[in-house]
Design an enzyme around this catalytic site. Structure first.
Site, PDB file in Angstrom:
ATOM      1  N   ARG A  63     -87.253   1.342  26.334  1.00  0.00           N
ATOM      2  CA  ARG A  63     -86.623   0.226  27.053  1.00  0.00           C
ATOM      3  C   ARG A  63     -85.358   0.635  27.796  1.00  0.00           C
ATOM      4  NH1 ARG A  63     -86.284  -3.704  22.283  1.00  0.00           N
ATOM      5  NH2 ARG A  63     -87.421  -2.210  21.027  1.00  0.00           N
ATOM      6  N   GLU A 100     -83.341   0.315  12.880  1.00  0.00           N
ATOM      7  CA  GLU A 100     -83.234  -0.911  12.084  1.00  0.00           C
ATOM      8  C   GLU A 100     -84.509  -1.095  11.262  1.00  0.00           C
ATOM      9  OE1 GLU A 100     -82.879  -4.386  14.503  1.00  0.00           O
ATOM     10  OE2 GLU A 100     -82.638  -5.717  12.797  1.00  0.00           O
TER      11      GLU A 100
HETATM   12  O1  LIG Z   1     -79.150   0.597  17.535  1.00  0.00           O
HETATM   13  P1  LIG Z   1     -80.454   0.950  16.887  1.00  0.00           P
HETATM   14  O2  LIG Z   1     -80.516   0.461  15.447  1.00  0.00           O
HETATM   15  O3  LIG Z   1     -80.779   2.408  16.988  1.00  0.00           O
HETATM   16  O4  LIG Z   1     -81.620   0.137  17.604  1.00  0.00           O
HETATM   17  C1  LIG Z   1     -81.729  -0.038  18.977  1.00  0.00           C
HETATM   18  C2  LIG Z   1     -82.892   0.712  19.558  1.00  0.00           C
HETATM   19  O5  LIG Z   1     -84.131   0.198  19.043  1.00  0.00           O
HETATM   20  C3  LIG Z   1     -84.998  -0.136  20.113  1.00  0.00           C
HETATM   21  O6  LIG Z   1     -85.816   0.937  20.497  1.00  0.00           O
HETATM   22  P2  LIG Z   1     -87.170   1.362  19.774  1.00  0.00           P
HETATM   23  O7  LIG Z   1     -86.908   2.610  18.993  1.00  0.00           O
HETATM   24  O8  LIG Z   1     -87.735   0.189  19.062  1.00  0.00           O
HETATM   25  O9  LIG Z   1     -88.066   1.869  20.975  1.00  0.00           O
HETATM   26  P3  LIG Z   1     -88.680   1.213  22.304  1.00  0.00           P
HETATM   27  O10 LIG Z   1     -87.541   1.047  23.283  1.00  0.00           O
HETATM   28  O11 LIG Z   1     -89.639   2.260  22.758  1.00  0.00           O
HETATM   29  O12 LIG Z   1     -89.337  -0.104  21.971  1.00  0.00           O
HETATM   30  C4  LIG Z   1     -84.051  -0.466  21.253  1.00  0.00           C
HETATM   31  O13 LIG Z   1     -84.678  -0.346  22.520  1.00  0.00           O
HETATM   32  C5  LIG Z   1     -82.954   0.546  21.064  1.00  0.00           C
HETATM   33  O14 LIG Z   1     -83.272   1.789  21.661  1.00  0.00           O
HETATM   34  N1  LIG Z   2     -83.732  -7.182  16.752  1.00  0.00           N
HETATM   35  C1  LIG Z   2     -84.186  -6.370  17.723  1.00  0.00           C
HETATM   36  N2  LIG Z   2     -84.773  -6.890  18.829  1.00  0.00           N
HETATM   37  C2  LIG Z   2     -85.251  -6.076  19.813  1.00  0.00           C
HETATM   38  N3  LIG Z   2     -85.155  -4.752  19.770  1.00  0.00           N
HETATM   39  C3  LIG Z   2     -84.582  -4.193  18.687  1.00  0.00           C
HETATM   40  N4  LIG Z   2     -84.323  -2.910  18.362  1.00  0.00           N
HETATM   41  C4  LIG Z   2     -83.712  -2.888  17.171  1.00  0.00           C
HETATM   42  N5  LIG Z   2     -83.534  -4.132  16.692  1.00  0.00           N
HETATM   43  C5  LIG Z   2     -84.075  -4.971  17.618  1.00  0.00           C
END
Ligand SMILES: O=P(O)(O)OC[C@H]1O[C@H](OP(=O)(O)OP(=O)(O)O)[C@H](O)[C@@H]1O
Ligand SMILES: Nc1ncnc2[nH]cnc12
Length: 180
Positions: A63, A100
């Site tokens: 993202r 998370e």
């Molecule tokens: O601050 P944090 O606890 O590290 O969480 C935030 C991260 O989690 C999500 O990515 P995800 O790893 O779910 O990947 P995606 O963007 O491919 O969905 C979001 O896009 C951030 O990169």
């Molecule tokens: N609560 C949340 N919603 C969307 N993206 C996330 N990545 C980590 N925590 C999230």
């Protein structure tokens, strides 16, 4: 909150119990479907950093790519992709991190950052800060520095902002959501 931030916040849908029980998923796909909200998001981040001496922009898979790439174009800066394992074709360095809701690894091409680079990291959302910490370590291991990171969304209760400040990184976030 001003009108622009209200538009951004109201464009983000919240989905309870996704991807796990107890998580409220803050969904930026509903924001990118509103052209004015998407362009305002990109413009506000670009405006904030246009005089910050940034040399490169990093977007984190997946993202972070959505917001990082248009900001890099707006600022006329190189856009560097930090990706999940096995996706980058040249020589990489890797860094593990906690999410998370899980654990993962991020990688960067070893030749993407040089000593003296002042890198802005862009992601959609700051939760625990684990993803950002992994990115900061990747940049530092290649001799660059990270003073700023930008997010569309912050979940302040998860402590990411304090975690980034301990690393010497100042977070810039557009909208906050309470809870997980
Ligand atoms: O601050 P944090 O606890 O590290 O969480 C935030 C991260 O989690 C999500 O990515 P995800 O790893 O779910 O990947 P995606 O963007 O491919 O969905 C979001 O896009 C951030 O990169
Ligand atoms: N609560 C949340 N919603 C969307 N993206 C996330 N990545 C980590 N925590 C999230």
């Amino acid at each position: 909150m001003n009108e622009q931030l209200q538009l951004i916040k109201s464009s983000i849908k919240s989905i309870p119990n996704y991807p796990k029980e107890g998580i409220i998923f803050r969904d930026i796909t509903s924001l990118t479907e509103v052209p004015e909200a998407f362009s305002t998001t990109v413009n506000l981040i670009a405006e904030q950093f246009k005089h910050a001496g940034i040399t490169k922009i990093i977007g984190t898979e997946s993202r972070g790519f959505i917001f990082g790439a248009p900001v890099a174009i707006a600022l006329g800066l190189p856009f560097i992709l930090v990706r999940k394992p096995g996706k980058l074709p040249r020589a990489v360095i890797s860094q593990n991190y906690q999410l998370e809701y899980g654990e993962d690894t991020l990688e960067i091409h070893s030749d993407s950052i040089q000593a003296g680079d002042n890198v802005l990291i862009i992601d959609d959302l700051l939760a625990t800060g684990g993803t950002l910490e992994a990115c900061v370590k990747l940049v530092q291991r290649l001799g660059g520095q990270v003073k700023h990171a930008a997010f569309v969304i912050s979940l302040p209760e998860l402590g990411g902002e304090q975690r980034l400040r301990k690393l010497g990184v100042e977070p810039f976030t557009l909208v906050d959501f309470a809870g997980h």
